[in-house]
Design a protein around this motif. Sequence first.
Motif, short mmCIF file in Angstrom:
data_model
loop_
_atom_site.label_atom_id
_atom_site.label_comp_id
_atom_site.label_asym_id
_atom_site.label_seq_id
_atom_site.Cartn_x
_atom_site.Cartn_y
_atom_site.Cartn_z
N LEU A 12 -8.88 -2.68 -10.94
CA LEU A 12 -8.42 -3.29 -12.19
C LEU A 12 -9.17 -2.76 -13.41
N ILE A 13 -10.37 -2.27 -13.21
CA ILE A 13 -11.17 -1.80 -14.35
C ILE A 13 -11.56 -0.34 -14.13
N GLY A 14 -11.64 0.39 -15.22
CA GLY A 14 -12.11 1.76 -15.17
C GLY A 14 -13.57 1.82 -15.60
N LEU A 44 -8.32 8.71 0.21
CA LEU A 44 -6.91 8.48 -0.11
C LEU A 44 -6.07 8.33 1.16
N ASP A 45 -4.94 7.65 1.01
CA ASP A 45 -4.02 7.47 2.13
C ASP A 45 -3.05 8.65 2.21
N ARG A 46 -1.96 8.58 1.49
CA ARG A 46 -0.92 9.62 1.52
C ARG A 46 -0.99 10.41 0.22
N GLY A 62 2.16 10.59 -9.26
CA GLY A 62 2.72 9.61 -8.34
C GLY A 62 1.85 8.39 -8.11
N PHE A 63 0.78 8.26 -8.87
CA PHE A 63 -0.14 7.13 -8.72
C PHE A 63 0.28 5.98 -9.63
N GLU A 64 0.18 4.77 -9.12
CA GLU A 64 0.50 3.57 -9.88
C GLU A 64 -0.79 2.83 -10.22
N LYS A 65 -0.95 2.49 -11.47
CA LYS A 65 -2.17 1.82 -11.92
C LYS A 65 -2.41 0.54 -11.12
N TYR A 66 -3.68 0.29 -10.87
CA TYR A 66 -4.18 -0.87 -10.14
C TYR A 66 -3.92 -0.78 -8.63
N HIS A 67 -3.36 0.36 -8.17
CA HIS A 67 -3.22 0.59 -6.73
C HIS A 67 -4.33 1.52 -6.24
N TYR A 68 -5.22 1.90 -7.14
CA TYR A 68 -6.34 2.76 -6.79
C TYR A 68 -7.44 2.53 -7.81
N SER A 69 -8.65 2.95 -7.47
CA SER A 69 -9.76 2.84 -8.40
C SER A 69 -10.25 4.23 -8.77
N LEU A 70 -10.69 4.38 -10.02
CA LEU A 70 -11.23 5.65 -10.51
C LEU A 70 -12.45 5.34 -11.36
N SER A 71 -13.56 5.97 -11.02
CA SER A 71 -14.79 5.79 -11.79
C SER A 71 -15.50 7.13 -11.94
N ILE A 84 -12.46 8.48 -6.60
CA ILE A 84 -11.09 7.96 -6.60
C ILE A 84 -10.79 7.43 -5.20
N LYS A 85 -10.36 6.17 -5.15
CA LYS A 85 -10.14 5.53 -3.85
C LYS A 85 -8.90 4.65 -3.90
N ASP A 86 -8.08 4.74 -2.86
CA ASP A 86 -6.90 3.89 -2.77
C ASP A 86 -7.29 2.46 -2.45
N GLY A 87 -6.45 1.52 -2.90
CA GLY A 87 -6.68 0.12 -2.59
C GLY A 87 -6.63 -0.74 -3.83
N PHE A 88 -6.32 -2.02 -3.63
CA PHE A 88 -6.25 -2.98 -4.73
C PHE A 88 -7.44 -3.91 -4.66
#
Length: 291
Positions: A114-116, A68-70, A88-97, A105-109
């Motif tokens: 886009l998919i879980g 994660l970043d911040r 504080g997380f916005e969908k599609y700005h991180y990945s979760l599997s 869980i990782k930050d990034g687009f």
Amino acid sequence: TLMKPRSVIFLIIAGILIVSGIVVCAVGSGKAAAEGSEIYAYSYDEGDRTVTEVDLSSEAIGKITLDLDRCNVHIVGGGERPTAVLTGFEKYHYSLSTTGGELKIKDGFGPAALIGMSSDGISFDGLRYLFPFVSRGIRTHADMRDITVTLPDELAVGKISITVKNGDVTLESLGGKADITVNVEDGSITSVGRTGESISLSADTGKGDIRFENPIYVGKSNLHTAQGDILIGVKEQTECEYQLLAPMGNVSVYGADAGDDYVSATSLPTKLTATADNGSITLSEPDTETG
């Protein structure tokens, strides 16, 4: 070279579909707001930050990886069920599997954001979180985000890896015998364990303090801070090999001044190494008694 007429027509149709999608999303969002209907799968905290809770009960989680970043990270043991709460997380700005027994869980687009992915398959939450010109369910953009992962004691998580650029990491009452690695560029690291709990912790921060508290410590750990102090709370009667080094500061061992380094030996495999490049190290009785 000029584009073929068929290609031009295709681009025109694609443009019309994109614009139409944006218009539909904007109209739908406005109508839902007017009717008081919620079309986004968020709840919100007192600061209007988004809150997303992920139930991990159906997943056999044995490994946790966070990149994660911040963000502030809290890993807490003793829970009734395994959950991950993202604030504080916005969908599609991180990945979760949660595939392969790993919570990742990782930050990034990108495609992974886009998919879980879980043991139940692949999921997609729709374009309403993606199109510009609509709220996307965001009431305020969080200055600092938080993740809280709660784990029941019976869940055998063997490996935890946490990488954070800016934020604090807290580990609390983790059961089992987890191998934990924490790397923080700017932020503090806190690990508060329970009596007799076996822990293997590698903690490194570029700028921040480290607090390691485990009343009757069992395990092997390595603590390092480039800019900050280290506070170790372990009962004095604990059999442990210590290697404590503070070349630009001071080492205090149960109230006694040990200069800039302290080394002890034991026949047991329990070992704790700590280095504060530009700070001090204090080894003392723990502040808390956790059972």
